[in-house]
Scaffold this active site. Sequence first.
Site, short mmCIF file in Angstrom:
data_model
loop_
_atom_site.label_atom_id
_atom_site.label_comp_id
_atom_site.label_asym_id
_atom_site.label_seq_id
_atom_site.Cartn_x
_atom_site.Cartn_y
_atom_site.Cartn_z
N PHE A 102 0.84 -1.22 0.00
CA PHE A 102 0.00 0.00 0.00
C PHE A 102 0.87 1.26 0.00
O PHE A 102 0.68 2.18 0.78
CB PHE A 102 -0.93 -0.04 1.22
CG PHE A 102 -2.18 0.79 1.06
CD1 PHE A 102 -3.03 0.61 -0.01
CD2 PHE A 102 -2.50 1.76 2.00
CE1 PHE A 102 -4.18 1.37 -0.16
CE2 PHE A 102 -3.65 2.54 1.87
CZ PHE A 102 -4.49 2.34 0.79
N GLY A 103 1.82 1.26 -0.92
CA GLY A 103 2.68 2.44 -1.09
C GLY A 103 2.05 3.41 -2.08
O GLY A 103 0.85 3.35 -2.37
N ILE A 119 2.21 3.83 -5.38
CA ILE A 119 1.59 3.36 -6.63
C ILE A 119 0.27 2.64 -6.32
O ILE A 119 -0.74 2.85 -6.99
CB ILE A 119 2.55 2.44 -7.42
CG1 ILE A 119 3.80 3.23 -7.84
CG2 ILE A 119 1.85 1.86 -8.65
CD1 ILE A 119 4.93 2.37 -8.40
N SER A 122 -1.02 -5.00 3.82
CA SER A 122 0.30 -4.39 3.93
C SER A 122 0.87 -4.73 5.29
O SER A 122 0.15 -4.76 6.28
CB SER A 122 0.18 -2.87 3.78
OG SER A 122 1.40 -2.26 4.14
N ARG A 123 2.17 -4.99 5.32
CA ARG A 123 2.79 -5.28 6.61
C ARG A 123 2.98 -4.00 7.42
O ARG A 123 3.19 -4.05 8.61
CB ARG A 123 4.15 -5.97 6.40
CG ARG A 123 3.99 -7.41 5.94
CD ARG A 123 5.32 -8.00 5.64
NE ARG A 123 6.06 -7.15 4.70
CZ ARG A 123 7.32 -7.35 4.36
NH1 ARG A 123 8.00 -8.33 4.87
NH2 ARG A 123 7.92 -6.56 3.50
N ARG A 135 7.36 -6.53 -9.55
CA ARG A 135 8.54 -7.26 -9.99
C ARG A 135 8.14 -8.70 -10.29
O ARG A 135 7.36 -9.31 -9.54
CB ARG A 135 9.63 -7.25 -8.92
CG ARG A 135 10.43 -5.96 -8.86
CD ARG A 135 11.29 -5.77 -10.11
NE ARG A 135 12.06 -4.54 -10.08
CZ ARG A 135 11.64 -3.37 -10.61
NH1 ARG A 135 10.46 -3.29 -11.20
NH2 ARG A 135 12.41 -2.30 -10.56
N GLU A 186 13.25 -11.57 -17.13
CA GLU A 186 13.13 -10.63 -18.26
C GLU A 186 14.41 -10.61 -19.08
O GLU A 186 15.49 -10.65 -18.50
CB GLU A 186 12.83 -9.22 -17.72
CG GLU A 186 11.49 -9.15 -17.04
CD GLU A 186 11.17 -7.78 -16.44
OE1 GLU A 186 11.88 -6.81 -16.74
OE2 GLU A 186 10.21 -7.70 -15.67
N HIS A 191 7.42 -4.73 -19.70
CA HIS A 191 7.93 -3.85 -18.63
C HIS A 191 7.93 -2.37 -19.05
O HIS A 191 8.99 -1.78 -19.27
CB HIS A 191 9.34 -4.28 -18.18
CG HIS A 191 9.70 -3.72 -16.84
ND1 HIS A 191 10.55 -4.36 -15.96
CD2 HIS A 191 9.34 -2.57 -16.21
CE1 HIS A 191 10.68 -3.63 -14.86
NE2 HIS A 191 9.97 -2.54 -14.99
N GLY A 213 5.79 0.03 -17.36
CA GLY A 213 5.00 0.75 -16.35
C GLY A 213 5.31 2.24 -16.29
O GLY A 213 4.40 3.07 -16.19
C1 8YV Z 1 11.89 1.44 -14.56
C2 8YV Z 1 10.73 0.21 -12.64
O1 8YV Z 1 11.63 1.53 -15.91
O2 8YV Z 1 11.22 2.11 -11.34
C3 8YV Z 1 11.08 0.90 -11.38
O3 8YV Z 1 11.18 0.22 -10.34
O4 8YV Z 1 10.46 -0.93 -12.64
C4 8YV Z 1 10.66 0.89 -13.94
O5 8YV Z 1 9.70 1.87 -13.88
C5 8YV Z 1 13.14 0.67 -14.36
O6 8YV Z 1 13.40 0.40 -13.04
C6 8YV Z 1 14.29 1.45 -14.94
O7 8YV Z 1 15.49 1.26 -14.28
#
Ligand code: 8YV
Length: 315
Positions: free
Chosen positions: A149-150, A152, A171-172, A234, A263, A281, A283
């Site tokens: 629950f950070g 994002i 969340s812990r 992740r 990945e 990947h 995001g």
């Molecule tokens: C990045 C990510 O693109 O910030 C993170 O933790 O997973 C991604 O948004 C990536 O880490 C770039 O280093």
Amino acid sequence: MTQRLPDAVEDYLRKQLGARLSPDDSGLNRAELEAAICNHDIILATITDRFDAELLAMAERTVKLIANFGTGVDHIDLAAAQALGIMVTNTPDALTEATAELALLLMLTAARRGGEGERELRSGQWAGWRPTHMMGMGLAGRTLGLVGFGRIAQCFGLKAQALGMNVRYYSRRPFVADNPGRLVAERVDTLAELAASSDVLSLHVPGGQATHHLIDANILSVMKPHSILVNTARGPVVDEAALAHALEEGVIGAAALDVYEREPTVNPRLLRSERSVFLPHMGSATIEARTAMGFQATRNIEAFLRGEAPPNRVA
Ligand code: 8YV
């Protein structure tokens, strides 16, 4: 800089700090990374640069700061860096909106079968409108379960709330430090309880040993058969083999993934799930976020150069 960054960031770093740019966008292999850390005081790194204890030991007398471009730092052995006196910083604020938007995209695409629909149309297979064609799952009134629950998670929760979803989280952390205040979310005591009660389960925990395979066969087994697992965190947080099995057996409805265990390799068994959605990947891949990440990393570097504490120090 180990990879190319948005133009505005590269221009600033080159002109103001005399940074050396990576010549291309392919990332550094192990030998190149070794050479880089032995010849530079500061490395502006990305997720593709793996700083394990062995590599960091080589850098002990040269590299003084690893300024990570990104929030997640599970590719850097923080304990080893700390022990060697190498400072590490990250960029936690810059990518919140972008990553929450991508979680929303993944959730909507899986729920409304957007990937399947687009593949059908592009392949010329669409036979025309019919009442029972491509029926998916509506999201209003459904439950979104947030694991972690950070920033994002909360940003995504707020967007889901606007769709009419009920938001719960596990969340812990004992209390919520940075809830924007408009999000109404119920805290659930266990991950299993959250998994069992969610129509969409979305992961927002850091990578690393503590969360490795947090979503395993046991957690998947209590999820609802129509449920969707969203992962913008992740890859190794999910046991991919167990997920592939759960999709094959109809234990859950779909996966909506942006990150993977190894990945850029993706388990081919996952790809057989037509209802699922798989992105490479991306995001934080908006021009706004990637530029802001670059300047947040730059601010950490500039503070370090002035002899001040960088604002986003993690080791
Ligand atoms: C990045 C990510 O693109 O910030 C993170 O933790 O997973 C991604 O948004 C990536 O880490 C770039 O280093």
